[in-house]
Design a protein around this motif. Structure first.
Motif, mmCIF file in Angstrom:
data_model
loop_
_atom_site.group_PDB
_atom_site.id
_atom_site.type_symbol
_atom_site.label_atom_id
_atom_site.label_comp_id
_atom_site.label_asym_id
_atom_site.label_seq_id
_atom_site.Cartn_x
_atom_site.Cartn_y
_atom_site.Cartn_z
ATOM 1 N N VAL A 39 0.876 -1.176 0.000
ATOM 2 C CA VAL A 39 0.000 0.000 0.000
ATOM 3 C C VAL A 39 0.909 1.220 0.000
ATOM 4 N N GLN A 44 -4.548 3.616 -2.962
ATOM 5 C CA GLN A 44 -4.545 2.216 -2.547
ATOM 6 C C GLN A 44 -5.057 2.071 -1.117
ATOM 7 N N ARG A 48 -9.326 0.421 0.654
ATOM 8 C CA ARG A 48 -9.488 -0.639 1.648
ATOM 9 C C ARG A 48 -10.383 -0.158 2.784
ATOM 10 N N SER A 86 -11.852 -3.897 -3.478
ATOM 11 C CA SER A 86 -10.719 -3.030 -3.755
ATOM 12 C C SER A 86 -10.209 -3.238 -5.173
ATOM 13 N N TYR A 88 -7.355 -2.154 -6.056
ATOM 14 C CA TYR A 88 -5.910 -2.159 -5.967
ATOM 15 C C TYR A 88 -5.345 -3.408 -5.311
ATOM 16 N N SER A 89 -6.186 -4.294 -4.848
ATOM 17 C CA SER A 89 -5.641 -5.452 -4.156
ATOM 18 C C SER A 89 -4.972 -6.392 -5.147
#
Length: 116
Positions: A39, A44, A48, A86, A88-89
């Protein structure tokens, strides 16, 4: 609202999300835990939820999460609401999957075709 203003506000939001988390001036424990798990930007982080941080990032306790929420609040941002996925995960590696399995008391996962 004229198109120029709408584009400018959208662009400023994108720029704010691209900023590194170091600009939030988080305590070192929180900043190191986030960086260790990939992160690196504010975007990012805000993708979450509080629950995601608790479950995915080992070493972040309630106090660190509160520090993160307070720093985001000062920037006019907040963590994602629970249940939102998410963008971005990234998928967990074999080591992380085995760690989660070990914590849950499940059998250790083996790579297909790998050394057993």
């Amino acid at each position: 609202m004229p198109d120029g203003q709408k584009t400018l506000s959208t662009r400023s939001i994108e720029l704010q999300r691209a900023r590194p988390i170091s600009e939030l001036r988080l305590p070192s424990r929180a900043a190191n835990g986030l960086a260790r798990h990939g992160v690196n930007s504010i975007g990012q982080l805000i993708a979450r939820s509080r629950q995601d941080l608790k479950n995915e990032i080992h070493g972040l306790g309630i106090g660190s999460i509160r520090d993160i929420e307070e720093a985001l609040k000062q920037e006019g941002l907040s963590l994602a609401t629970a249940g939102r996925t998410s963008r971005y995960s990234r998928p967990l590696g074999r080591h992380a999957r085995n760690h989660h399995a070990w914590l849950a008391g499940l059998p250790i996962l083996k790579e297909a075709g790998g050394v057993q």
